[in-house]
Scaffold this active site. Structure first.
Site, PDB file in Angstrom:
ATOM      1  N   TYR A 133       7.710  49.246  71.358  1.00  0.00           N
ATOM      2  CA  TYR A 133       7.531  50.522  70.651  1.00  0.00           C
ATOM      3  C   TYR A 133       6.908  51.561  71.572  1.00  0.00           C
ATOM      4  O   TYR A 133       5.972  51.250  72.328  1.00  0.00           O
ATOM      5  CB  TYR A 133       6.601  50.332  69.447  1.00  0.00           C
ATOM      6  CG  TYR A 133       7.238  49.643  68.278  1.00  0.00           C
ATOM      7  CD1 TYR A 133       8.313  50.215  67.596  1.00  0.00           C
ATOM      8  CD2 TYR A 133       6.752  48.416  67.835  1.00  0.00           C
ATOM      9  CE1 TYR A 133       8.885  49.577  66.506  1.00  0.00           C
ATOM     10  CE2 TYR A 133       7.317  47.774  66.737  1.00  0.00           C
ATOM     11  CZ  TYR A 133       8.392  48.363  66.082  1.00  0.00           C
ATOM     12  OH  TYR A 133       8.950  47.742  65.009  1.00  0.00           O
TER      13      TYR A 133
ATOM     14  N   LYS B  86     -19.149  30.322  56.970  1.00  0.00           N
ATOM     15  CA  LYS B  86     -18.569  31.447  56.225  1.00  0.00           C
ATOM     16  C   LYS B  86     -17.297  31.923  56.926  1.00  0.00           C
ATOM     17  O   LYS B  86     -17.051  31.588  58.088  1.00  0.00           O
ATOM     18  CB  LYS B  86     -19.591  32.578  56.136  1.00  0.00           C
ATOM     19  CG  LYS B  86     -19.957  33.193  57.475  1.00  0.00           C
ATOM     20  CD  LYS B  86     -21.150  34.138  57.353  1.00  0.00           C
ATOM     21  CE  LYS B  86     -21.540  34.697  58.711  1.00  0.00           C
ATOM     22  NZ  LYS B  86     -22.843  35.366  58.680  1.00  0.00           N
TER      23      LYS B  86
HETATM   24  C1  LIG Z   1     -23.723  34.799  59.665  1.00  0.00           C
HETATM   25  C2  LIG Z   1     -25.149  34.558  59.422  1.00  0.00           C
HETATM   26  C3  LIG Z   1     -25.871  33.674  60.231  1.00  0.00           C
HETATM   27  C4  LIG Z   1     -25.273  33.004  61.445  1.00  0.00           C
HETATM   28  O1  LIG Z   1     -25.345  33.853  62.555  1.00  0.00           O
HETATM   29  P1  LIG Z   1     -24.792  33.387  63.988  1.00  0.00           P
HETATM   30  O2  LIG Z   1     -25.114  34.531  64.876  1.00  0.00           O
HETATM   31  O3  LIG Z   1     -23.319  33.195  63.836  1.00  0.00           O
HETATM   32  O4  LIG Z   1     -25.475  32.132  64.353  1.00  0.00           O
HETATM   33  C5  LIG Z   1     -27.179  33.423  59.894  1.00  0.00           C
HETATM   34  N1  LIG Z   1     -27.761  34.019  58.827  1.00  0.00           N
HETATM   35  C6  LIG Z   1     -27.105  34.889  58.053  1.00  0.00           C
HETATM   36  C7  LIG Z   1     -27.791  35.508  56.900  1.00  0.00           C
HETATM   37  C8  LIG Z   1     -25.782  35.193  58.313  1.00  0.00           C
HETATM   38  O5  LIG Z   1     -25.137  36.066  57.553  1.00  0.00           O
END
Ligand SMILES: *Cc1c(COP(=O)(O)O)cnc(C)c1O
Length: 395
Positions: free
Chosen positions: A287, A51
């Site tokens: 700045y 994601k």
């Molecule tokens: C992002 C996510 C993961 C992965 O988590 P990590 O800590 O990056 O391994 C697993 N399950 C769900 C539902 C997520 O949203």
């Protein structure tokens, strides 16, 4: 091939010529994937979470590399991400983890995505889209999320029975997996409490004659820390397989420190010195004139700023690596530019590489280091690397 489609939409008018880029190591990504696979063991499957543009690493390059290494399951946030992934992986299983938003059910079916569901509205929209396509009973597989204590997504035990009414034998929907998410992988007692709640819900599913293929629970930290190993047993008892959903570990980070687990950070973030300037004692830089030279000072200009994801809280605090040495950020980080103090470095030329995340000679800066300096977590540092920074797959 390594730029995301949204990036392409904005930046197609010209090739990337500004000297700033993120190198994504295929070798390290696969090292981490294999390490997590070994940890999961033969009784569990891994779902590769890509994601948010693979946590800022560029989803195309990462997805193709992981698929070539045998990954079958990919997790994305939303239908938009999933459709982009489907275009490059026609037969992978793609889990849409944040539910089904209004108007998305058709795309879920057309692209053969697997949605996480927990709300009657998700189910009604999916059934309606499936009926329009005259989908067969049980042909649309969904992962049912259980709220075992995170209170974010998922159906709570008290509403579970009502929701199961949507899965009568004639329904086009079929529950392929029950899923839950643990909030404190470093706290065994908290995880056990959640497993207890989850187990109760699994029993309800079993009593309803629902046969699961997967019990999906646990992220990278759960796998690395082993706090939820009991879920394997639970899955076996139900004739299902355990599934872990791992994200951050793939990219080489772990909450308790990556070295400890043998993970290797995958992304290096680099730029180049574009000009040099000597200023006299007492002269200010940037700045708000927050930097004032205490001596004759040589500043190097880097073409990177907070619009590229370099957190402004690193102003006058963070450092970069040039010629194997640390150079401190001088003055406030601008939107597109940052100055660093190179007075004490042996010699710096225009064109020298500057490393924001990564290794030079014996020095390393990690996303976790930047996170510590800015009061956040490595996840956020990586995700914030801007869309206009091209991702380049490297060895
Ligand atoms: C992002 C996510 C993961 C992965 O988590 P990590 O800590 O990056 O391994 C697993 N399950 C769900 C539902 C997520 O949203």
């Amino acid at each position: 091939m390594t730029t995301s489609s949204s990036e392409a939409a904005i930046y197609t008018y010209a090739p990337h010529t500004r000297p700033i880029w993120a190198e994504v190591s295929r070798r390290r990504l696969l090292h981490n994937y294999r390490l997590l696979e070994r940890l999961a063991g033969p009784d569990a499957d891994l779902l590769a979470v890509i994601k948010a543009n693979a946590y800022g690493h560029g989803f195309e390059g990462c997805a193709l590399a992981l698929a070539a290494a045998g990954a079958q399951w990919f997790g994305v946030t939303c239908v938009e991400e999933a459709v982009g992934l489907r275009a490059i992986l026609p037969s992978a299983r793609i889990l849409v983890m944040s539910g089904v938003y209004p108007g998305e059910a058709d795309a879920v079916l057309d692209h053969q995505l697997t949605p996480v569901v927990w709300d009657a509205a998700h189910l009604e929209a999916l059934v309606e889209a499936a009926d329009r396509r005259r989908a067969e009973a049980g042909s649309v597989r969904v992962h049912l999320e259980i709220d075992s204590g995170m209170s974010r997504q998922g159906v709570h035990l008290k509403n579970l029975l009502l929701l199961l009414d949507h899965f009568d034998p004639g329904s086009p929907l079929r529950i392929e997996a029950a899923m839950t998410h643990f909030h404190s992988p470093d706290d065994a007692a908290a995880t056990h409490e959640q497993i207890g709640q989850f187990t109760t819900c699994l029993k309800v599913l079993t009593q309803h004659g629902i046969r699961l293929k997967f019990v999906s629970a646990g992220s990278s930290a759960d796998l690395l820390e082993g706090a939820s190993a009991d879920v394997n047993q639970l899955a076996t008892e139900m004739g299902a397989r355990r599934m872990y959903r791992t994200g951050i570990g793939l990219y080489g980070y772990a909450p308790s420190g990556q070295e400890e687990h043998g993970l290797q950070p995958v992304l290096s973030w680099k730029t180049r010195v574009v000009s040099l300037r000597d200023i006299a004692e007492g002269v200010t830089a940037g700045y708000g004139a927050t930097f004032r030279a205490q001596r004759f000072t040589r500043l190097a200009l880097l073409p990177i700023g907070y619009a590229d994801g370099l957190n402004r809280l690193l102003s006058n605090r963070g450092s970069v690596l040039i010629r194997g040495h640390r150079a401190t950020i001088a003055g406030r980080i601008s939107m597109d530019q940052t100055m660093v103090d190179v007075t004490d470095l042996p010699r710096v030329d225009v064109g020298d590489e500057a490393v924001l995340i990564g290794t030079q000679a014996r020095e390393t800066i990690t996303a976790a280091d930047l996170a510590q300096c800015t009061g956040t977590i490595a996840y956020e540092v990586l995700c914030n690397i801007g869309e206009r920074v091209p991702r380049v797959m490297a060895d």
